[in-house]
Design a protein around this motif. Structure first.
Motif, mmCIF file in Angstrom:
data_model
loop_
_atom_site.group_PDB
_atom_site.id
_atom_site.type_symbol
_atom_site.label_atom_id
_atom_site.label_comp_id
_atom_site.label_asym_id
_atom_site.label_seq_id
_atom_site.Cartn_x
_atom_site.Cartn_y
_atom_site.Cartn_z
ATOM 1 N N VAL A 150 26.416 -29.689 5.938
ATOM 2 C CA VAL A 150 27.614 -30.048 6.016
ATOM 3 C C VAL A 150 27.881 -30.772 7.729
ATOM 4 O O VAL A 150 27.636 -29.802 8.613
ATOM 5 C CB VAL A 150 28.687 -28.932 5.793
ATOM 6 N N ARG A 151 28.221 -31.706 7.694
ATOM 7 C CA ARG A 151 28.691 -31.958 9.138
ATOM 8 C C ARG A 151 30.370 -32.308 8.759
ATOM 9 O O ARG A 151 30.844 -33.336 7.930
ATOM 10 C CB ARG A 151 28.426 -33.382 9.710
ATOM 11 N N THR A 152 31.314 -31.577 9.636
ATOM 12 C CA THR A 152 32.634 -31.561 9.631
ATOM 13 C C THR A 152 33.148 -31.304 10.930
ATOM 14 O O THR A 152 33.394 -30.206 11.297
ATOM 15 C CB THR A 152 33.369 -30.779 8.462
ATOM 16 N N PHE A 153 33.572 -32.459 11.793
ATOM 17 C CA PHE A 153 34.049 -32.303 13.021
ATOM 18 C C PHE A 153 35.524 -31.925 13.029
ATOM 19 O O PHE A 153 36.296 -31.881 12.269
ATOM 20 C CB PHE A 153 33.999 -33.711 13.898
ATOM 21 N N ALA A 154 35.938 -31.131 14.324
ATOM 22 C CA ALA A 154 37.356 -30.986 14.499
ATOM 23 C C ALA A 154 37.971 -32.188 14.677
ATOM 24 O O ALA A 154 37.545 -33.383 15.110
ATOM 25 C CB ALA A 154 37.429 -30.227 15.962
ATOM 26 N N GLU A 155 39.374 -32.141 14.122
ATOM 27 C CA GLU A 155 40.099 -33.625 14.152
ATOM 28 C C GLU A 155 41.064 -33.419 15.320
ATOM 29 O O GLU A 155 41.648 -34.419 15.761
ATOM 30 C CB GLU A 155 40.878 -33.523 13.015
ATOM 31 N N LEU A 156 41.017 -32.379 16.081
ATOM 32 C CA LEU A 156 41.850 -32.218 17.283
ATOM 33 C C LEU A 156 43.382 -32.511 17.075
ATOM 34 O O LEU A 156 43.969 -32.830 17.813
ATOM 35 C CB LEU A 156 41.398 -33.047 18.253
ATOM 36 N N ILE A 208 36.652 -26.022 6.680
ATOM 37 C CA ILE A 208 36.065 -26.727 5.963
ATOM 38 C C ILE A 208 34.714 -26.038 5.644
ATOM 39 O O ILE A 208 34.085 -26.061 4.564
ATOM 40 C CB ILE A 208 36.093 -28.167 6.384
ATOM 41 N N LEU A 209 34.068 -25.852 6.668
ATOM 42 C CA LEU A 209 32.672 -25.079 6.839
ATOM 43 C C LEU A 209 32.943 -23.919 6.090
ATOM 44 O O LEU A 209 31.898 -23.459 5.018
ATOM 45 C CB LEU A 209 32.183 -24.924 7.950
ATOM 46 N N ASN A 210 33.827 -23.076 6.302
ATOM 47 C CA ASN A 210 34.092 -21.601 5.612
ATOM 48 C C ASN A 210 34.192 -21.869 4.027
ATOM 49 O O ASN A 210 33.752 -21.059 3.222
ATOM 50 C CB ASN A 210 35.238 -20.870 6.340
ATOM 51 N N ALA A 211 34.897 -23.101 3.655
ATOM 52 C CA ALA A 211 35.227 -23.359 2.244
ATOM 53 C C ALA A 211 33.824 -23.521 1.580
ATOM 54 O O ALA A 211 33.654 -23.125 0.369
ATOM 55 C CB ALA A 211 36.240 -24.414 2.194
ATOM 56 N N PHE A 212 33.034 -24.604 2.215
ATOM 57 C CA PHE A 212 31.531 -24.583 1.593
ATOM 58 C C PHE A 212 30.977 -23.060 1.331
ATOM 59 O O PHE A 212 30.442 -23.018 0.342
ATOM 60 C CB PHE A 212 30.734 -25.353 2.643
ATOM 61 N N GLU A 213 31.051 -22.437 2.516
ATOM 62 C CA GLU A 213 30.182 -21.060 2.329
ATOM 63 C C GLU A 213 30.618 -20.320 1.235
ATOM 64 O O GLU A 213 30.183 -19.658 0.347
ATOM 65 C CB GLU A 213 30.414 -20.515 3.964
ATOM 66 N N LYS A 214 32.216 -20.337 1.069
ATOM 67 C CA LYS A 214 33.001 -19.639 0.202
ATOM 68 C C LYS A 214 32.415 -19.674 -1.513
ATOM 69 O O LYS A 214 32.162 -19.037 -2.249
ATOM 70 C CB LYS A 214 34.156 -19.814 0.361
ATOM 71 N N ILE A 253 24.048 -22.810 3.283
ATOM 72 C CA ILE A 253 24.714 -23.823 3.858
ATOM 73 C C ILE A 253 24.247 -23.840 5.297
ATOM 74 O O ILE A 253 24.012 -22.633 6.089
ATOM 75 C CB ILE A 253 26.337 -23.594 3.972
ATOM 76 N N ILE A 254 23.966 -25.238 5.536
ATOM 77 C CA ILE A 254 23.299 -25.559 6.897
ATOM 78 C C ILE A 254 24.761 -26.218 7.640
ATOM 79 O O ILE A 254 24.998 -27.227 7.374
ATOM 80 C CB ILE A 254 22.351 -26.119 6.856
ATOM 81 N N ASN A 255 24.957 -25.576 9.154
ATOM 82 C CA ASN A 255 25.946 -26.338 9.622
ATOM 83 C C ASN A 255 25.326 -27.550 10.752
ATOM 84 O O ASN A 255 24.653 -27.262 11.305
ATOM 85 C CB ASN A 255 26.609 -25.233 10.489
ATOM 86 N N LEU A 256 25.778 -28.986 10.105
ATOM 87 C CA LEU A 256 25.410 -29.771 10.899
ATOM 88 C C LEU A 256 26.494 -30.476 12.087
ATOM 89 O O LEU A 256 26.233 -31.686 12.431
ATOM 90 C CB LEU A 256 25.035 -31.032 9.758
ATOM 91 N N GLU A 257 27.253 -29.537 12.322
ATOM 92 C CA GLU A 257 28.112 -29.804 13.529
ATOM 93 C C GLU A 257 29.476 -29.649 12.670
ATOM 94 O O GLU A 257 30.061 -30.451 12.012
ATOM 95 C CB GLU A 257 28.194 -30.917 14.065
ATOM 96 N N SER A 258 30.104 -28.403 13.078
ATOM 97 C CA SER A 258 31.451 -28.104 12.625
ATOM 98 C C SER A 258 32.410 -28.288 13.680
ATOM 99 O O SER A 258 32.144 -28.724 14.813
ATOM 100 C CB SER A 258 31.509 -26.719 12.090
#
Ligand code: CP
Length: 332
Positions: free
Chosen positions: A110-116, A127-133, A139-144
């Motif tokens: 999953v790649r999901t950047f901060a929107e600032l 969003i990454l945590n929701a994937f894990e949940k 789940i592999i973090n491809l940049e959160s």
């Protein structure tokens, strides 16, 4: 290993073993195909060159098949919040997206950047945590929003193969950029450098401090792994005696939701914070590193990035090798 979300989920011994495995994969062609007959989904909420290409190629080289999905592009827009009333522009909830996808694939990147937009929320990587949940596959973090662990592992491999296994004097320096950027790369680089026992100096202007909890974690890793960490806002003194210069821009956390104020705040910092030959000449013959993409003559001068001490292309190549090591362990 159940997931690969951030390097600090693993101890140094485990990370060193992954680096050894990546070095072996890089140096020795292998007929081993641990992903034979398996598929891995790669979900990109944001653009990518290196991550996408190196994951796709790595999965292929391990005998598997990559399924690339772009929510809001090639797949439906996604909601991640619990209890959301989905009467807006989000078509599918992660609860279904993940549980359907894992009927087809053996792991999800999953790649999901901060929107600032909202620091307090985004710093928790929702969003990454929701994937894990919702997932029962890795789940592999491809940049959160907060971490880019595959990049950090490629960075550690690059330092090791260029300068050897002993600890190094490493500078992570903020650099000026026309727009505020997320903090995942500097966070993960600093954390991994601390885990690998390097002597770390973090240079940034006042107002660009990293997350307090992350700094505490870096200090704990330094204490556990025999390195050191210091912070400075003196961009000129920062380069003294340094063996690795790692450049990356990031936005100030107090400006999330008001990025135009960040742009105004940093207006006078451009000239001083670029990586140039003068600053590199103060180092101990340092190598130059950047995760890429990089804005030439804004972040770093042509003379530095084109010099023999620049290892940015090796760094990008090493994404492939470390990710193959990670995928092999996760999916075998
Ligand atoms: N360094 C990195 O993650 O590059 P991409 O954004 O091109 O994937």
């Amino acid at each position: 290993m159940e997931n690969f979300l951030k390097t600090s989920d693993f101890d140094r011994e485990h990370l060193e073993a992954l680096i050894e495995s990546a070095m072996l994969l890089k140096s020795t062609p292998s007929n081993d195909r641990p992903l034979a007959g398996k598929s891995v989904a790669l979900v990109f909420f944001n653009p990518s060159l290196r991550t996408r290409a190196s994951m796709q190629v790595g999965i292929y080289e391990l005998g598997g098949n990559a399924v690339i999905l772009e929510p809001g592009g090639s797949s439906w827009t996604l909601e991640h919040r619990d209890g959301a009333v989905m009467d807006g522009n989000k078509t599918e909830h992660l609860a279904e997206f993940v549980r359907v996808l894992e009927r087809y694939v053996s792991a999800i990147g999953v790649r999901t950047f901060a929107e600032l937009k909202d620091w307090e929320t985004e710093r928790t990587d929702p969003i990454l945590n929701a994937f894990e949940k919702y997932a029962s596959v890795p789940i592999i973090n491809l940049e959160s929003a907060m971490h880019h662990p595959c990049q950090a592992m490629a960075d550690m491999l690059t330092i090791r193969e260029t300068l050897g296994p002993a600890k190094k004097k490493v500078l992570l320096t903020w650099v000026w950029h026309p727009k505020p950027l997320p903090m995942a790369v500097p966070n993960s680089f600093a954390l991994a450098a601390a885990q690998f026992g390097h002597d770390l100096r973090i240079a940034h202007p006042v107002g660009y401090e990293l997350d307090d909890e992350l700094i505490a974690e870096i200090k704990a890793q330094v204490a556990a792994n025999g390195g050191s960490v210091e912070f400075t806002d003196d961009v000129h003194a920062a380069y003294d005696g340094i063996e690795v210069v790692y450049a990356k821009s990031w936005g100030g956390k107090q400006f999330y939701g008001a990025t135009e104020k960040d742009i105004e705040f940093r207006a006078n910092l451009r000239k001083d914070w670029i990586v140039d030959e003068m600053k590199m000449s103060q180092t101990d013959n340092a190598i130059f590193m950047h995760c890429l993409p990089v804005r030439r003559n804004v972040i770093v001068t042509d003379a530095v990035i084109d010099s023999p001490r620049s290892v940015v292309i090796d760094e990008a190549e090493n994404r492939l090798h470390v990710q193959k090591a990670i995928l092999t362990e996760l999916c075998r």
